[in-house]
Design a protein around this motif. Sequence first.
Motif, PDB file in Angstrom:
ATOM      1  N   ASP A 237       0.835  -1.210   0.000  1.00 45.48           N
ATOM      2  CA  ASP A 237       0.000   0.000   0.000  1.00 45.48           C
ATOM      3  C   ASP A 237       0.868   1.258   0.000  1.00 45.48           C
ATOM      4  OD1 ASP A 237      -2.361  -1.478   0.045  1.00 45.48           O
ATOM      5  OD2 ASP A 237      -2.427  -1.500   2.239  1.00 45.48           O
ATOM      6  N   VAL A 238       1.907   1.261   0.827  1.00 43.72           N
ATOM      7  CA  VAL A 238       2.814   2.417   0.886  1.00 43.72           C
ATOM      8  C   VAL A 238       3.560   2.573  -0.439  1.00 43.72           C
ATOM      9  CG1 VAL A 238       4.861   3.384   2.008  1.00 43.72           C
ATOM     10  CG2 VAL A 238       3.053   2.333   3.394  1.00 43.72           C
ATOM     11  N   ALA A 239       4.053   1.459  -0.976  1.00 47.74           N
ATOM     12  CA  ALA A 239       4.808   1.517  -2.238  1.00 47.74           C
ATOM     13  C   ALA A 239       3.921   2.002  -3.383  1.00 47.74           C
ATOM     14  CB  ALA A 239       5.391   0.144  -2.565  1.00 47.74           C
ATOM     15  N   ASP A 240       2.698   1.487  -3.450  1.00 52.83           N
ATOM     16  CA  ASP A 240       1.778   1.887  -4.519  1.00 52.83           C
ATOM     17  C   ASP A 240       1.414   3.364  -4.403  1.00 52.83           C
ATOM     18  OD1 ASP A 240      -0.211   1.452  -6.701  1.00 52.83           O
ATOM     19  OD2 ASP A 240      -1.642   1.848  -5.080  1.00 52.83           O
ATOM     20  N   LEU A 241       1.052   3.792  -3.204  1.00 60.28           N
ATOM     21  CA  LEU A 241       0.669   5.191  -3.016  1.00 60.28           C
ATOM     22  C   LEU A 241       1.853   6.122  -3.276  1.00 60.28           C
ATOM     23  CD1 LEU A 241      -1.409   7.305  -2.278  1.00 60.28           C
ATOM     24  CD2 LEU A 241      -0.950   6.816   0.150  1.00 60.28           C
ATOM     25  N   SER A 242       3.032   5.742  -2.800  1.00 61.07           N
ATOM     26  CA  SER A 242       4.223   6.566  -3.042  1.00 61.07           C
ATOM     27  C   SER A 242       4.496   6.704  -4.530  1.00 61.07           C
ATOM     28  CB  SER A 242       5.440   5.962  -2.336  1.00 61.07           C
ATOM     29  OG  SER A 242       5.272   6.003  -0.942  1.00 61.07           O
ATOM     30  N   ALA A 243       4.365   5.615  -5.260  1.00 59.44           N
ATOM     31  CA  ALA A 243       4.599   5.670  -6.710  1.00 59.44           C
ATOM     32  C   ALA A 243       3.576   6.570  -7.393  1.00 59.44           C
ATOM     33  CB  ALA A 243       4.558   4.265  -7.300  1.00 59.44           C
ATOM     34  N   ARG A 244       2.314   6.457  -7.001  1.00 60.95           N
ATOM     35  CA  ARG A 244       1.276   7.322  -7.580  1.00 60.95           C
ATOM     36  C   ARG A 244       1.577   8.783  -7.296  1.00 60.95           C
ATOM     37  NH1 ARG A 244      -3.355   4.691  -4.642  1.00 60.95           N
ATOM     38  NH2 ARG A 244      -4.117   6.811  -4.488  1.00 60.95           N
TER      39      ARG A 244
END
Length: 133
Positions: free
Chosen positions: A86-93
């Motif tokens: 979740d953190v990785a996905d949101l950070s990438a977005r």
Amino acid sequence: IHGHGSSFVLASAAALHAADGDLAGARTQLRRAYPSAVGTKDLPILAAVGVVVADVAARAGEPATAAEILGACETLRGSADATSLDVADLSARLRGELGADFACAYGRGRAMDRAAAVARLDPDLLPTVLPTT
């Protein structure tokens, strides 16, 4: 233990509402999850709720706010959470939306002391009018 469980359940419900585009419903669940998580005095639990708060901010068109909240979550955990999808996905977005400004906004959250970081995760600080699209 009840506070930990209810924090996770309410944050999960908020995440589902957000994924369905119901940001008002997400905020309602976060308004219950946040005080529950604060009450546990377990900072990683609070940070997990904060990641959902950040996601709702991002979906509400507030990417800099979301990045700052993610930085505050790192402050509470004491380190980055490189294993959280979740953190990785949101950070990438957010990096995609903000570019170089992501690091600045994230850094503001990361620079907060504990009390400020806890306060920054409050879902009542999200935009008053949340789109429901």
